[in-house]
Scaffold this motif. Structure first.
Motif, PDB file in Angstrom:
ATOM      1  N   LEU A  93       0.862  -1.204   0.000  1.00 23.29           N
ATOM      2  CA  LEU A  93       0.000   0.000   0.000  1.00 23.29           C
ATOM      3  C   LEU A  93       0.893   1.246   0.000  1.00 23.29           C
ATOM      4  CD1 LEU A  93      -3.282   0.646   1.895  1.00 23.29           C
ATOM      5  CD2 LEU A  93      -1.497   2.373   2.022  1.00 23.29           C
ATOM      6  N   THR A  94       0.606   2.170  -0.925  1.00 19.00           N
ATOM      7  CA  THR A  94       1.323   3.460  -0.948  1.00 19.00           C
ATOM      8  C   THR A  94       0.315   4.556  -0.597  1.00 19.00           C
ATOM      9  OG1 THR A  94       2.717   2.637  -2.750  1.00 19.00           O
ATOM     10  CG2 THR A  94       2.726   5.025  -2.365  1.00 19.00           C
ATOM     11  N   LEU A  95       0.578   5.245   0.502  1.00 14.52           N
ATOM     12  CA  LEU A  95      -0.330   6.308   0.959  1.00 14.52           C
ATOM     13  C   LEU A  95       0.241   7.674   0.555  1.00 14.52           C
ATOM     14  CD1 LEU A  95      -2.707   7.512   2.514  1.00 14.52           C
ATOM     15  CD2 LEU A  95      -1.506   7.027   4.642  1.00 14.52           C
ATOM     16  N   ILE A  96      -0.510   8.372  -0.299  1.00 16.29           N
ATOM     17  CA  ILE A  96      -0.101   9.696  -0.787  1.00 16.29           C
ATOM     18  C   ILE A  96      -1.123  10.699  -0.267  1.00 16.29           C
ATOM     19  CG2 ILE A  96       0.296  11.107  -2.853  1.00 16.29           C
ATOM     20  CD1 ILE A  96       0.404   8.358  -4.431  1.00 16.29           C
ATOM     21  N   THR A  97      -0.649  11.751   0.422  1.00 15.74           N
ATOM     22  CA  THR A  97      -1.614  12.731   0.917  1.00 15.74           C
ATOM     23  C   THR A  97      -1.266  14.144   0.476  1.00 15.74           C
ATOM     24  OG1 THR A  97      -2.863  13.516   2.841  1.00 15.74           O
ATOM     25  CG2 THR A  97      -0.498  13.174   3.160  1.00 15.74           C
ATOM     26  N   GLN A 172      10.337  17.016  -5.413  1.00 14.89           N
ATOM     27  CA  GLN A 172      10.414  16.223  -6.633  1.00 14.89           C
ATOM     28  C   GLN A 172      10.462  14.720  -6.382  1.00 14.89           C
ATOM     29  OE1 GLN A 172       9.666  17.318  -9.667  1.00 14.89           O
ATOM     30  NE2 GLN A 172       9.232  19.108  -8.407  1.00 14.89           N
ATOM     31  N   ALA A 173      11.271  14.295  -5.389  1.00 15.41           N
ATOM     32  CA  ALA A 173      11.402  12.846  -5.140  1.00 15.41           C
ATOM     33  C   ALA A 173      10.062  12.263  -4.693  1.00 15.41           C
ATOM     34  CB  ALA A 173      12.470  12.614  -4.086  1.00 15.41           C
ATOM     35  N   THR A 174       9.352  13.029  -3.839  1.00 17.23           N
ATOM     36  CA  THR A 174       8.046  12.560  -3.338  1.00 17.23           C
ATOM     37  C   THR A 174       7.043  12.468  -4.478  1.00 17.23           C
ATOM     38  OG1 THR A 174       8.555  13.772  -1.306  1.00 17.23           O
ATOM     39  CG2 THR A 174       6.294  13.024  -1.570  1.00 17.23           C
ATOM     40  N   LEU A 175       7.049  13.483  -5.335  1.00 16.10           N
ATOM     41  CA  LEU A 175       6.099  13.497  -6.466  1.00 16.10           C
ATOM     42  C   LEU A 175       6.403  12.339  -7.414  1.00 16.10           C
ATOM     43  CD1 LEU A 175       3.737  15.032  -7.800  1.00 16.10           C
ATOM     44  CD2 LEU A 175       5.435  16.392  -9.033  1.00 16.10           C
ATOM     45  N   LYS A 176       7.679  12.094  -7.639  1.00 17.07           N
ATOM     46  CA  LYS A 176       8.079  11.003  -8.551  1.00 17.07           C
ATOM     47  C   LYS A 176       7.641   9.660  -7.958  1.00 17.07           C
ATOM     48  CE  LYS A 176      12.178   9.361 -11.161  1.00 17.07           C
ATOM     49  NZ  LYS A 176      11.303   8.329 -11.633  1.00 17.07           N
ATOM     50  N   ALA A 177       7.846   9.482  -6.674  1.00 18.30           N
ATOM     51  CA  ALA A 177       7.432   8.225  -6.017  1.00 18.30           C
ATOM     52  C   ALA A 177       5.918   8.062  -6.117  1.00 18.30           C
ATOM     53  CB  ALA A 177       7.879   8.246  -4.556  1.00 18.30           C
ATOM     54  N   ALA A 178       5.203   9.182  -5.988  1.00 21.33           N
ATOM     55  CA  ALA A 178       3.733   9.125  -6.061  1.00 21.33           C
ATOM     56  C   ALA A 178       3.279   8.772  -7.476  1.00 21.33           C
ATOM     57  CB  ALA A 178       3.150  10.470  -5.635  1.00 21.33           C
ATOM     58  N   PHE A 179       3.882   9.402  -8.469  1.00 23.41           N
ATOM     59  CA  PHE A 179       3.512   9.094  -9.861  1.00 23.41           C
ATOM     60  C   PHE A 179       3.860   7.638 -10.187  1.00 23.41           C
ATOM     61  CE2 PHE A 179       1.911  13.028 -10.461  1.00 23.41           C
ATOM     62  CZ  PHE A 179       2.605  14.023 -11.141  1.00 23.41           C
ATOM     63  N   ASN A 180       5.034   7.176  -9.754  1.00 24.41           N
ATOM     64  CA  ASN A 180       5.417   5.778 -10.016  1.00 24.41           C
ATOM     65  C   ASN A 180       4.411   4.813  -9.402  1.00 24.41           C
ATOM     66  OD1 ASN A 180       7.662   6.661 -11.356  1.00 24.41           O
ATOM     67  ND2 ASN A 180       9.111   6.249  -9.675  1.00 24.41           N
ATOM     68  N   ALA A 181       4.007   5.080  -8.172  1.00 22.85           N
ATOM     69  CA  ALA A 181       3.041   4.192  -7.501  1.00 22.85           C
ATOM     70  C   ALA A 181       1.705   4.218  -8.246  1.00 22.85           C
ATOM     71  CB  ALA A 181       2.851   4.631  -6.054  1.00 22.85           C
ATOM     72  N   ALA A 182       1.280   5.389  -8.689  1.00 22.09           N
ATOM     73  CA  ALA A 182      -0.007   5.493  -9.407  1.00 22.09           C
ATOM     74  C   ALA A 182       0.040   4.705 -10.709  1.00 22.09           C
ATOM     75  CB  ALA A 182      -0.318   6.964  -9.690  1.00 22.09           C
ATOM     76  N   GLU A 183       1.189   4.720 -11.357  1.00 20.56           N
ATOM     77  CA  GLU A 183       1.318   4.005 -12.639  1.00 20.56           C
ATOM     78  C   GLU A 183       1.405   2.499 -12.438  1.00 20.56           C
ATOM     79  OE1 GLU A 183       3.724   7.666 -14.862  1.00 20.56           O
ATOM     80  OE2 GLU A 183       4.747   5.758 -14.452  1.00 20.56           O
ATOM     81  N   GLU A 184       1.842   2.077 -11.264  1.00 25.37           N
ATOM     82  CA  GLU A 184       2.135   0.657 -11.036  1.00 25.37           C
ATOM     83  C   GLU A 184       1.002  -0.072 -10.310  1.00 25.37           C
ATOM     84  OE1 GLU A 184       3.033  -1.371  -8.339  1.00 25.37           O
ATOM     85  OE2 GLU A 184       3.794  -2.948  -9.651  1.00 25.37           O
ATOM     86  N   CYS A 185       0.121   0.671  -9.645  1.00 23.52           N
ATOM     87  CA  CYS A 185      -0.872   0.023  -8.759  1.00 23.52           C
ATOM     88  C   CYS A 185      -1.993  -0.633  -9.558  1.00 23.52           C
ATOM     89  CB  CYS A 185      -1.464   1.058  -7.804  1.00 23.52           C
ATOM     90  SG  CYS A 185      -2.601   2.216  -8.584  1.00 23.52           S
ATOM     91  N   ASP A 186      -2.745  -1.509  -8.905  1.00 22.38           N
ATOM     92  CA  ASP A 186      -3.921  -2.065  -9.602  1.00 22.38           C
ATOM     93  C   ASP A 186      -5.224  -1.518  -9.026  1.00 22.38           C
ATOM     94  OD1 ASP A 186      -3.651  -5.457  -8.173  1.00 22.38           O
ATOM     95  OD2 ASP A 186      -3.110  -3.524  -7.366  1.00 22.38           O
ATOM     96  N   ILE A 203      -2.849  12.400 -10.172  1.00 26.15           N
ATOM     97  CA  ILE A 203      -2.535  11.038  -9.706  1.00 26.15           C
ATOM     98  C   ILE A 203      -3.636  10.012 -10.021  1.00 26.15           C
ATOM     99  CG2 ILE A 203      -2.190   9.715  -7.537  1.00 26.15           C
ATOM    100  CD1 ILE A 203      -0.240  12.030  -6.766  1.00 26.15           C
ATOM    101  N   PRO A 204      -4.917  10.297  -9.688  1.00 30.35           N
ATOM    102  CA  PRO A 204      -5.942   9.304 -10.046  1.00 30.35           C
ATOM    103  C   PRO A 204      -6.036   9.066 -11.562  1.00 30.35           C
ATOM    104  CG  PRO A 204      -6.801  10.885  -8.447  1.00 30.35           C
ATOM    105  CD  PRO A 204      -5.477  11.428  -8.916  1.00 30.35           C
ATOM    106  N   GLN A 205      -5.847  10.120 -12.346  1.00 27.76           N
ATOM    107  CA  GLN A 205      -5.906   9.952 -13.813  1.00 27.76           C
ATOM    108  C   GLN A 205      -4.769   9.045 -14.299  1.00 27.76           C
ATOM    109  OE1 GLN A 205      -8.597  10.744 -15.286  1.00 27.76           O
ATOM    110  NE2 GLN A 205      -9.195  11.662 -13.336  1.00 27.76           N
ATOM    111  N   LEU A 206      -3.600   9.241 -13.713  1.00 28.72           N
ATOM    112  CA  LEU A 206      -2.433   8.413 -14.083  1.00 28.72           C
ATOM    113  C   LEU A 206      -2.730   6.942 -13.819  1.00 28.72           C
ATOM    114  CD1 LEU A 206       0.953   9.967 -12.853  1.00 28.72           C
ATOM    115  CD2 LEU A 206       0.383   9.183 -15.148  1.00 28.72           C
ATOM    116  N   ALA A 207      -3.337   6.674 -12.664  1.00 29.98           N
ATOM    117  CA  ALA A 207      -3.653   5.274 -12.310  1.00 29.98           C
ATOM    118  C   ALA A 207      -4.637   4.701 -13.323  1.00 29.98           C
ATOM    119  CB  ALA A 207      -4.238   5.223 -10.902  1.00 29.98           C
TER     120      ALA A 207
END
Ligand code: BV8
Ligand code: ZN
Length: 249
Positions: A93-97, A172-186, A203-207
């Motif tokens: 689980l990746t929690l982004i707030t 930037q690092a936090t945003l990149k981690a968030a985008f990566n998680a959104a692209e990778e999650c199911d 982020i939701p659109q990316l997912a």
């Protein structure tokens, strides 16, 4: 078609993307609620800026210390607790707030990606050093009280809130981690956000674009475009515990 809560139990990687609505039932005013919303008395688009702090540091510092005071007096609500429980139930689980409070942490969520910083990491406006001093417990009578900010022990500059203001870049690092998680999650749960502030709102659109199922949890029905996009109408403090009960019963 209804969202099947069982999908929560089958998910490999869940992303949670939260906004002010997840803390609403802890008594923290959201930005948009008509009556109590922070934006009712103070227009953050105006106040949450470098310009505002430069012009009137005491007004801006006082506003943030009042908000920090509200957070210190608040408790995590069942929504925060359910999200901490979910992290214990799914493989990843990746929690982004977008929130600057620490209620997710206080509810037991192990790691939280703060896209817009935190009320608890003040830093120097001049040299950017983290503030090492101990902030006094704020005792502000009401939202509008001004308060002189403390001074940096390194350069004597004014201390500012450790949040991302409008017009400032996100970490930037936090945003990149968030985008990566959104692209990778199911599966992505978007909880309590009006989805208006960029670039977080991507982020939701990316997912969705990467084939994940996206579920919005909000009393206001959310427009669903994707085949795998659902809108659960209701308060997070009620809907999230219910979702977990149905998923893991
Ligand atoms: C940047 C910290 C560039 C401070 C915040 C396009 C691309 C890029 C930028 C822009 C763009 N278009 C416009 C911009 C500029 C701007 C922006 O997005 N403006 C908006 C107003 C249009 N973005 C920026 O300036 C960002 N920076 O882009 O920099 C750059 C790049 C390189 C170099 C230099 C510069 C920075 C934005 C971050 C601003 N900081 N917070 C503080 O807190 O004071 S934003 C702040 O507002 C929050 O963090 C959050 O993101 C947002 C509020 O939104 P929500 O959390 O959704 O809360 P809201 O009240 O709106 O909604 C609550 C929801 O909950 C509602 O839907 C309600 O129905 C629901 N709800 C209520 N009760 C419940 C509930 N849900 C569930 N349960 C309940 N019980
Ligand atoms: Zn300094």
């Amino acid at each position: 078609m209804q969202f099947d809560p069982k999908r929560l139990a089958q998910a490999r990687h869940v992303v949670v993307f939260s906004g002010a609505g997840v803390s609403a039932q802890s008594g923290i005013p959201t930005f948009r609620d008509a009556l109590t919303g922070l934006w009712e008395h103070f227009d953050p688009a105006r106040l949450a800026t470098v310009q505002a702090f430069r012009e009137d540091p005491a007004l801006v510092w006082g506003w943030y210390e009042w908000r920090r005071q509200k957070v210190l007096q608040a408790q995590p609500n069942p929504a925060h607790l359910a999200l901490a429980e979910l992290a214990r139930r799914v493989p990843r689980l990746t929690l982004i707030t977008q929130n600057v409070d620490d209620l997710h942490e206080r509810a037991g969520s192990p790691s939280v990606l703060h896209l817009h910083g935190s009320l608890h990491t003040p830093k120097c406006f001049a040299c950017n050093r983290p503030f090492k001093g101990q902030l006094p417990l704020p005792d502000l009578p009401e939202q509008g009280a001004s308060l002189e900010p403390p001074r940096c022990t390194g350069c004597n500059g004014k201390i500012r809130p450790g949040v991302v203001w409008f017009g400032e870049p996100l970490p930037q690092a936090t945003l990149k981690a968030a985008f990566n998680a959104a692209e990778e999650c199911d599966l992505l749960l978007s909880v309590g956000t009006s989805g208006l502030v960029q670039p977080a709102a991507r982020i939701p659109q990316l997912a969705l674009q990467h084939g994940a199922c996206v579920v919005h949890i909000n009393p206001q029905p959310q427009a669903c475009t994707g085949a795998e996009e659902y809108s659960l109408k209701g308060k997070a403090g009620q809907l999230l515990p219910e979702l977990l009960r149905q998923a893991f019963a």
